[in-house]
Design an enzyme around this catalytic site. Structure first.
Site, PDB file in Angstrom:
ATOM      1  N   HIS A  76       0.945  -1.133   0.077  1.00 40.98           N
ATOM      2  CA  HIS A  76       0.001  -0.086   0.089  1.00 40.98           C
ATOM      3  C   HIS A  76       0.714   1.240   0.109  1.00 40.98           C
ATOM      4  CE1 HIS A  76      -4.560   1.331   0.856  1.00 40.98           C
ATOM      5  NE2 HIS A  76      -4.035   2.044   0.167  1.00 40.98           N
ATOM      6  N   ASP A 103     -10.155   0.295   3.422  1.00 37.10           N
ATOM      7  CA  ASP A 103      -8.961  -0.191   4.147  1.00 37.10           C
ATOM      8  C   ASP A 103      -9.512  -0.724   5.418  1.00 37.10           C
ATOM      9  OD1 ASP A 103      -6.593  -0.808   5.361  1.00 37.10           O
ATOM     10  OD2 ASP A 103      -5.453   0.821   4.012  1.00 37.10           O
ATOM     11  N   HIS A 105      -7.214  -0.466   7.752  1.00 39.35           N
ATOM     12  CA  HIS A 105      -6.443   0.416   8.607  1.00 39.35           C
ATOM     13  C   HIS A 105      -6.330   1.891   7.781  1.00 39.35           C
ATOM     14  CE1 HIS A 105      -4.660  -3.505   8.333  1.00 39.35           C
ATOM     15  NE2 HIS A 105      -4.533  -3.430   9.548  1.00 39.35           N
ATOM     16  N   ASP A 107      -3.667   3.765   7.727  1.00 37.46           N
ATOM     17  CA  ASP A 107      -2.478   4.223   7.163  1.00 37.46           C
ATOM     18  C   ASP A 107      -1.743   5.536   7.097  1.00 37.46           C
ATOM     19  OD1 ASP A 107      -2.260   1.548   6.456  1.00 37.46           O
ATOM     20  OD2 ASP A 107      -2.922   1.876   4.430  1.00 37.46           O
ATOM     21  N   HIS A 120       3.734   0.409   4.357  1.00 38.65           N
ATOM     22  CA  HIS A 120       2.302   0.340   4.032  1.00 38.65           C
ATOM     23  C   HIS A 120       1.314   1.207   4.762  1.00 38.65           C
ATOM     24  CE1 HIS A 120       2.392  -3.850   5.736  1.00 38.65           C
ATOM     25  NE2 HIS A 120       1.811  -3.009   6.556  1.00 38.65           N
ATOM     26  N   ASP A 206      -7.568  -1.388  -0.650  1.00 42.97           N
ATOM     27  CA  ASP A 206      -6.598  -2.206  -0.074  1.00 42.97           C
ATOM     28  C   ASP A 206      -7.386  -3.318   0.270  1.00 42.97           C
ATOM     29  OD1 ASP A 206      -5.389  -3.719   2.269  1.00 42.97           O
ATOM     30  OD2 ASP A 206      -4.417  -1.959   2.729  1.00 42.97           O
ATOM     31  N   ASP A 208      -7.640  -5.607   2.291  1.00 42.53           N
ATOM     32  CA  ASP A 208      -7.918  -6.169   3.679  1.00 42.53           C
ATOM     33  C   ASP A 208      -9.006  -5.348   4.107  1.00 42.53           C
ATOM     34  OD1 ASP A 208      -7.237  -3.500   4.775  1.00 42.53           O
ATOM     35  OD2 ASP A 208      -5.050  -4.457   5.621  1.00 42.53           O
ATOM     36  N   GLU A 251      -2.100  -4.521  -2.027  1.00 40.97           N
ATOM     37  CA  GLU A 251      -1.835  -5.459  -0.775  1.00 40.97           C
ATOM     38  C   GLU A 251      -2.419  -7.004  -1.384  1.00 40.97           C
ATOM     39  OE1 GLU A 251      -0.305  -5.160   1.733  1.00 40.97           O
ATOM     40  OE2 GLU A 251      -0.017  -3.239   1.780  1.00 40.97           O
TER      41      GLU A 251
HETATM   42 MG    MG Z   1      -4.903  -2.515   5.357  1.00 47.52          MG
HETATM   43 MG    MG Z   2      -3.646  -0.136   3.591  1.00 45.56          MG
END
Ligand code: MG
Ligand code: MG
Length: 294
Positions: A76, A103, A105, A107, A120, A206, A208, A251
């Protein structure tokens, strides 16, 4: 290997079958590595990531002159390059740059606050022009306004990131918000803002973001992610809005995937974003239904 898996899963052909003149510009090569230093000794692959950021920013900037760039990765940290290159283009056009961040997260670690050293985890902080990146990463021509960022699917936030979210006013819709309200009102409010500002919208996806039960091919699986329908609905709404100017798909780790099903799901999601509709799909049981546009 992520880009190769997306190619194998048929990304380019899928886009062509939707009628888009699609060019695979191949793998980007990083810029020459410079010697870079930062006091946080834990940072992993710093010089490499800086070199990649430089090259990706330039490639995204150039591609945005010709069409809708889709940047496929990979880590990422790719978005440190894509977002800064694309934001530079928008600024030159005198248009506001918006980001929909899908995402688990946010980030938004800086080079100073990260305790994992994984880069990332920093691209959004860099692209917003937060400090710690100066004299290490390339200068940011047009920092992203945090108020123009909408994050969805968030369910893993470190303490330092929580502070950045609070201080900057980033819009963060965590999974609880999606559970309680559904994706439609949350996304609709953001898209209305983009439209009212005649903004340029970049989407950063992303893997995830998705629930690991449907998308296992990622190194940072976090339970409780977006479902198949939530993800497709977001993509369909984005298509209907006509606002999306560029996309990151990042990712994907094919070594962790289950017979390519994450790669195939990602290709399907990109197809939804680019306008594929359920009733357009040729299936045996629905073969007698004519295409709405036929
Ligand atoms: Mg993530
Ligand atoms: Mg990410």
């Amino acid at each position: 290997m992520g880009p190769s898996a997306l190619r194998t899963a048929g990304l380019v052909n899928e886009l062509r079958s939707l009628g888009y003149d699609t060019q695979d510009r191949g793998n980007i090569q990083p810029a020459p590595q410079r010697s870079v230093h930062h006091p946080n000794a834990i940072l992993k692959g710093l010089a490499e990531t800086v070199a990649w950021t430089e090259a990706i920013a330039q490639a995204a900037y150039e591609a945005s002159a010709d069409g809708v760039p889709i940047c496929i990765g990979g880590d990422h940290s790719l978005s440190a390059g894509s977002m800064t290159g694309l934001a530079r283009r928008a600024a030159e056009q005198g248009r506001a740059f918006f980001v929909l961040w899908l995402d688990a997260h946010p980030d938004v670690h800086t080079l100073t606050t990260t305790t994992s050293g994984n880069l990332h985890g920093v691209p959004m902080a860099y692209a917003m022009g937060l400090s710690s990146f100066e004299n290490v990463f390339p200068p940011v021509a047009a920092p992203i306004d945090p108020l123009n960022v909408c994050m969805m699917g968030i369910r893993s936030v470190d303490a330092a990131e929580r502070e950045v979210v609070r201080a900057t006013g980033l819009t963060v819709h965590d999974m609880r918000a999606i559970d309680e309200q559904g994706v439609v009102p949350l996304l609709d409010a953001f898209l209305k803002r983009v439209s009212a500002a005649d903004g340029v919208l970049h989407v950063s996806l992303d893997v995830d973001f998705l629930d690991p039960a449907i998308a296992p091919g990622v190194g940072t699986t976090i339970p409780g992610g977006a479902t198949f329908r939530e993800a497709h609905l977001i993509m369909e709404m984005l298509h209907d809005s006509g606002l999306v100017s560029s996309l990151d798909v990042v990712e994907l780790n094919p070594f962790l995937d289950d017979r390519g099903r994450t790669a195939i799901l990602l290709v399907d999601l990109v197809a939804s974003l680019m306008g594929r509709r359920v009733l357009d799909r040729p299936t045996q049981s629905l073969g007698y239904i004519s295409k709405p546009d036929a």
